[in-house]
Enzyme design. Sequence first.
Site, mmCIF file in Angstrom:
data_model
loop_
_atom_site.group_PDB
_atom_site.id
_atom_site.type_symbol
_atom_site.label_atom_id
_atom_site.label_comp_id
_atom_site.label_asym_id
_atom_site.label_seq_id
_atom_site.Cartn_x
_atom_site.Cartn_y
_atom_site.Cartn_z
ATOM 1 N N GLU A 31 -4.659 2.450 -4.282
ATOM 2 C CA GLU A 31 -3.196 2.451 -4.173
ATOM 3 C C GLU A 31 -2.671 1.149 -3.596
ATOM 4 O OE1 GLU A 31 -4.753 4.509 -0.392
ATOM 5 O OE2 GLU A 31 -5.347 4.210 -2.477
ATOM 6 N N ASP A 55 0.851 -1.190 0.000
ATOM 7 C CA ASP A 55 0.000 0.000 0.000
ATOM 8 C C ASP A 55 0.891 1.247 0.000
ATOM 9 O OD1 ASP A 55 -2.972 1.005 0.650
ATOM 10 O OD2 ASP A 55 -1.550 2.218 1.800
#
Length: 206
Positions: free
Chosen positions: A137, A94
Amino acid sequence: NPETGISLFTALSTPIQWFFLAHPLLFATLFGILGTIRFQKDQDLNAKIRQLNELSAHDPLTGLKNRRYFVSIFLDECARSLRRKEPLTLLFLDIDFFKRINDSHGHYFGDTVLKEIGAYLMKQCRPYDTPVRWGGEEFLLLLRGTDEQTAIIYAERIRKGIEKGCSDAITVPVTISIGLSEYTTNDTLEQITDRADQALYHAKQQ
């Protein structure tokens, strides 16, 4: 024919007689043309189906495999791992503070960050690993033949590479956090991703 007095020329002098004589050749030619057209149409249709399947399996921004693809191959990868008695480890990645990047530098730059990190992950993977854009993301890496300890070393190399700057197109500092989980027998997709997600949460706290 001497008995009937009808010559061959006379027998074939009418159009209908010529048609009955020639129709096998005409029909063979017609069916050949239709068969060629049908074959070409089938080829075109199959090519379009393959193209659509390929597009549906990829994330259009990064070019990585997408979540749908990963879900479809997960059980096969688990079965392969068990059959070959090889470890299988999942990395959950992430980008840190990605919303801040978008807010400060704009969504176009945010897309650039995603594309460049996606390209970097692809370069770091072996041909038989599976890099995936999970969503937003978040990325996944499924590593064949890799146990947890080896995956930790691999993940740390990726983390440091992004921290140092993996692309000239990323002009601001960007870091990434990673959690991982090794597959155990009868793991579901939800279980292994949840464990990796929990490890990712602890990584972000640090």
